[in-house]
Design an enzyme around this catalytic site. Structure first.
Site, PDB file in Angstrom:
ATOM      1  N   GLU A 175      10.165  16.241  14.414  1.00  8.60           N
ATOM      2  CA  GLU A 175      10.781  16.329  13.092  1.00  8.60           C
ATOM      3  C   GLU A 175      10.180  17.509  12.332  1.00  8.60           C
ATOM      4  O   GLU A 175       8.959  17.569  12.175  1.00  8.60           O
ATOM      5  CB  GLU A 175      10.449  15.067  12.296  1.00  8.60           C
ATOM      6  CG  GLU A 175      11.408  13.934  12.476  1.00  8.60           C
ATOM      7  CD  GLU A 175      11.018  12.776  11.568  1.00  8.60           C
ATOM      8  OE1 GLU A 175      11.841  12.390  10.750  1.00  8.60           O
ATOM      9  OE2 GLU A 175       9.894  12.267  11.681  1.00  8.60           O
ATOM     10  N   CYS A 198      13.813  10.703   6.900  1.00 12.88           N
ATOM     11  CA  CYS A 198      13.741  10.401   8.338  1.00 12.88           C
ATOM     12  C   CYS A 198      15.106  10.466   9.004  1.00 12.88           C
ATOM     13  O   CYS A 198      15.193  10.475  10.216  1.00 12.88           O
ATOM     14  CB  CYS A 198      13.074   9.054   8.562  1.00 12.88           C
ATOM     15  SG  CYS A 198      13.914   7.725   7.719  1.00 12.88           S
ATOM     16  N   LYS A 216       0.859  -1.178   0.000  1.00 11.99           N
ATOM     17  CA  LYS A 216       0.000   0.000   0.000  1.00 11.99           C
ATOM     18  C   LYS A 216       0.898   1.232   0.000  1.00 11.99           C
ATOM     19  O   LYS A 216       1.499   1.590   1.010  1.00 11.99           O
ATOM     20  CB  LYS A 216      -0.907   0.044   1.240  1.00 11.99           C
ATOM     21  CG  LYS A 216      -1.979   1.108   1.098  1.00 11.99           C
ATOM     22  CD  LYS A 216      -2.438   1.720   2.391  1.00 11.99           C
ATOM     23  CE  LYS A 216      -1.567   2.826   2.885  1.00 11.99           C
ATOM     24  NZ  LYS A 216      -1.477   4.018   2.014  1.00 11.99           N
ATOM     25  N   GLU A 233      10.149   1.128  10.406  1.00 11.88           N
ATOM     26  CA  GLU A 233      11.169   2.162  10.258  1.00 11.88           C
ATOM     27  C   GLU A 233      10.436   3.486  10.468  1.00 11.88           C
ATOM     28  O   GLU A 233       9.674   3.926   9.608  1.00 11.88           O
ATOM     29  CB  GLU A 233      11.789   2.102   8.858  1.00 11.88           C
ATOM     30  CG  GLU A 233      12.935   3.073   8.696  1.00 11.88           C
ATOM     31  CD  GLU A 233      13.324   3.317   7.237  1.00 11.88           C
ATOM     32  OE1 GLU A 233      12.615   2.865   6.331  1.00 11.88           O
ATOM     33  OE2 GLU A 233      14.340   3.982   7.022  1.00 11.88           O
TER      34      GLU A 233
HETATM   35  P1  ADP Z   1       3.733  10.711   6.877  1.00 13.01           P
HETATM   36  O1  ADP Z   1       3.503  11.692   7.966  1.00 13.01           O
HETATM   37  O2  ADP Z   1       5.138  10.547   6.468  1.00 13.01           O
HETATM   38  O3  ADP Z   1       2.760  10.824   5.733  1.00 13.01           O
HETATM   39  P2  ADP Z   1       2.284   8.414   7.794  1.00 13.01           P
HETATM   40  O4  ADP Z   1       2.741   7.489   8.854  1.00 13.01           O
HETATM   41  O5  ADP Z   1       1.040   9.188   8.016  1.00 13.01           O
HETATM   42  O6  ADP Z   1       3.543   9.333   7.554  1.00 13.01           O
HETATM   43  O7  ADP Z   1       2.145   7.669   6.409  1.00 13.01           O
HETATM   44  C1  ADP Z   1       2.972   6.600   6.017  1.00 13.01           C
HETATM   45  C2  ADP Z   1       2.112   5.525   5.395  1.00 13.01           C
HETATM   46  O8  ADP Z   1       1.208   5.035   6.381  1.00 13.01           O
HETATM   47  C3  ADP Z   1       1.258   6.013   4.224  1.00 13.01           C
HETATM   48  O9  ADP Z   1       1.217   4.974   3.253  1.00 13.01           O
HETATM   49  C4  ADP Z   1      -0.091   6.196   4.871  1.00 13.01           C
HETATM   50  O10 ADP Z   1      -1.171   6.092   3.969  1.00 13.01           O
HETATM   51  C5  ADP Z   1      -0.109   5.043   5.854  1.00 13.01           C
HETATM   52  N1  ADP Z   1      -1.081   5.163   6.930  1.00 13.01           N
HETATM   53  C6  ADP Z   1      -1.439   6.276   7.606  1.00 13.01           C
HETATM   54  N2  ADP Z   1      -2.360   5.977   8.544  1.00 13.01           N
HETATM   55  C7  ADP Z   1      -2.594   4.641   8.461  1.00 13.01           C
HETATM   56  C8  ADP Z   1      -3.429   3.717   9.156  1.00 13.01           C
HETATM   57  N3  ADP Z   1      -4.235   4.103  10.127  1.00 13.01           N
HETATM   58  N4  ADP Z   1      -3.382   2.417   8.777  1.00 13.01           N
HETATM   59  C9  ADP Z   1      -2.568   2.026   7.800  1.00 13.01           C
HETATM   60  N5  ADP Z   1      -1.747   2.826   7.117  1.00 13.01           N
HETATM   61  C10 ADP Z   1      -1.753   4.122   7.441  1.00 13.01           C
END
Ligand code: ADP
Length: 399
Positions: free
Chosen positions: A389, A291, A182, A257
Site C-alpha cells: 500500500e 485502506c 485505544k 480490518e
Molecule cells: P498504521 O500503519 O496505519 O499506523 P498500525 O497497525 O501501526 O497502522 O496502527 C494501527 C493501530 O494499532 C494504532 O492504534 C497503533 O497504535 C496500534 N498498534 C500498533 N502496534 C501495536 C501493538 N504492538 N499492539 C497494540 N496496538 C498496536
C-alpha cells in the site's frame, strides 16, 4: 492556522477511565503534532499496562448495569450522544483536521458519517432478535437468545480518527457491551472529544473508556486480560496478525480490518468521465490514506491515453494545502514523516524501474509532509507499489 486546539472546549490531554479524566500514573505525556505544519498542537497521556488494566476493570464494573438496561434505554443515551456529536460537528472536524491533516470538508463529512453508526446501532440493539429452532425430540424446545459478550476492546487507526472509533463503540454499546478504546497515537484528540460528549450525553461511567499511550503495552493488556471478550482492530496487516496471535492464546474473539491493495479496472467501453471521477474519489480521498484506496489502476489499451489525459487534467486541478484553510483544499499533507517518506520511496522505486511521471512525482513545495498529487504510467508488478500500500496521493496506471 486559525484553529487553536488547546482552547477548544472538547480538547483533553488526559485519558478517560471509569468516567474520570486521568493523567498517566507516571505523569508522562506524548506531544502531538499538526501534520501540515509540524507544530505541536497538544499533549496526550502516555499510559501503559497499569492504566489499561484499570480501564478494563472499569469497563467490567460498568457491564452488569449497562447490560441490565433495555436496548431502548441504551439507545436513548446513545442518541443523546449522537445529537451532541452533530451539534459539535465543527469543533470535532477542526480537531480531526488539526491532528491528521484531513481537509476540513472531509473531516466534517466524517463526523456526520461517524455519528450515523451510533444511530444505526442504537436502533439495531432493539432488534437483537433471537430464534426458535424446531427440536428433534417431542419434549424439547430450542430457543436462541443473544447476550452481550461483556468487555470489548478497540484499537483504531489515525486515518479515520472519528468514524473508525464510533464504528467500533456503537455496535458494542448497542448490544449491551462496554468498551475500552485505544486510539492511534497520532490522533488521540478526536476519540477523547467523543468521550467528552459521551459523558455529557449521560453515558454511565466505565461504559466507554479511552486509553492513550504505549500501544504494545496497552495492546498486551487488551489481548490478554480475562475480562476482555472481543477485540476489534483496524490497522496494518502485521499489527493485526500480531494481535490475532495474542488473542489466540486466550481464545478471544477478534474482528480485524486490515490493509488492502485495491484494484480499479477501466475497460475500453467505460464512460471515461465517470471512471475519472471514481478514481478521484477512490484514490485521492484523505490524500490517498484509506485502506480501500485504489492502489492499482488497470486501464485497457484502447482508452489508455484518453483516460490518462483526463485523469491528469483533474489531478492537476487539485488544490493542495493545510486542511484547515478556508480555500477549499482537496489534498492535505500525509499524516507524518514516515508516511511522506514511504510515498517518496515508492515513487522513486517505480521511476527507477521504468515508470513515467505524467504529473507530480516529487515532494510538494509546501515542504514537510506534503507530496504532489501524482499520476504514473508504465507501472508494472516489479515495483514496490504493486504489492505494498502506498497510502498517498499517487495513482499508478497499468496499461
Ligand atoms: P498504521 O500503519 O496505519 O499506523 P498500525 O497497525 O501501526 O497502522 O496502527 C494501527 C493501530 O494499532 C494504532 O492504534 C497503533 O497504535 C496500534 N498498534 C500498533 N502496534 C501495536 C501493538 N504492538 N499492539 C497494540 N496496538 C498496536
Amino acid at each position: 492556522m486559525s484553529f487553536d486546539l488547546k482552547s477548544d472546549r472538547l480538547y483533553r490531554s488526559q485519558a478517560f477511565i471509569g468516567g474520570q479524566w486521568r493523567d498517566a500514573l507516571s505523569g508522562a505525556r506524548d506531544d502531538i503534532f499538526d501534520p501540515a505544519t509540524g507544530d505541536k498542537i497538544g499533549e496526550a497521556a502516555h499510559m501503559g499496562a497499569a492504566e489499561a488494566t484499570q480501564a478494563v476493570e472499569a469497563a467490567k464494573a460498568a457491564f452488569p448495569a449497562w447490560r441490565a438496561m433495555t436496548a431502548d434505554e441504551r439507545a436513548e443515551i446513545m442518541m443523546a450522544w449522537h445529537d451532541l456529536i452533530l451539534e459539535n460537528k465543527t469543533s470535532l472536524a477542526q480537531i480531526m483536521t488539526a491532528e491528521c491533516g484531513k481537509p476540513l470538508a472531509q473531516s466534517e463529512g466524517e463526523v456526520v458519517y461517524g455519528a450515523s453508526f451510533i444511530k444505526w446501532f442504537a436502533d439495531e440493539g432493539k432488534r437483537t432478535y433471537g430464534e426458535t429452532i424446531p427440536a428433534k425430540q417431542r419434549d424439547r424446545r430450542i430457543i436462541v437468545t443473544k447476550e452481550p459478550a461483556g468487555v470489548t476492546a478497540a484499537i483504531t487507526p489515525w486515518n479515520f480518527p472519528n468514524a473508525c472509533v464510533t464504528r467500533k463503540i456503537a455496535p458494542a454499546l448497542g448490544a449491551g457491551c462496554t468498551q475500552v478504546v485505544k486510539p492511534a497515537p497520532e490522533t488521540p484528540f478526536s476519540a477523547l472529544a467523543l468521550a467528552v460528549l459521551a459523558q455529557e450525553a449521560g453515558m454511565p461511567d466505565g461504559v466507554l473508556n479511552v486509553v492513550t499511550g504505549d500501544a504494545p503495552a496497552i495492546g498486551g493488556v487488551l489481548t490478554s486480560h480475562p475480562a476482555v471478550q472481543v477485540l476489534t482492530f483496524t490497522g496494518s496487516t502485521p499489527v493485526g496478525k500480531l494481535l490475532a496471535e495474542q488473542c489466540g492464546r486466550h481464545v478471544k474473539k477478534t474482528s480485524l480490518e486490515l490493509g488492502g491493495n485495491a484494484p480499479f479496472i477501466v475497460f475500453d467501453d467505460a464512460d471515461l468521465d465517470d471512471a475519472v471521477e471514481e478514481v478521484i474519489a477512490s484514490k485521492f480521498r484523505n490524500s490517498g490514506q484509506t485502506c480501500v484506496c485504489a492502489n492499482r489502476i488497470f486501464v485497457q489499451s484502447g482508452v489508455f491515453d484518453t483516460f490518462s489525459q483526463k485523469l491528469v487534467a483533474r489531478v492537476e486541478a487539485f488544490k493542495v494545502g493545510h486542511g484547515d484553510s478556508d480555500a477549499g483544499v482537496d489534498i492535505g499533507p500525509l499524516v507524518n514523516k514516515a508516511g511522506a517518506d514511504k510515498v517518496a520511496r515508492h515513487v522513486e522505486d517505480a521511476i527507477a524501474k521504468g515508470a513515467k511521471v505524467l504529473t507530480g512525482g516529487a515532494r510538494h513545495s509546501l515542504g514537510g509532509n506534503f507530496y504532489q498529487p501524482t499520476v504514473l504510467q508504465d507501472v508494472n508488478t516489479s515495483m514496490q507499489m504493486a504489492s505494498e500500500e502506498t497510502f498517498g496521493p499517487v495513482a499508478p496506471l497499468y496499461r
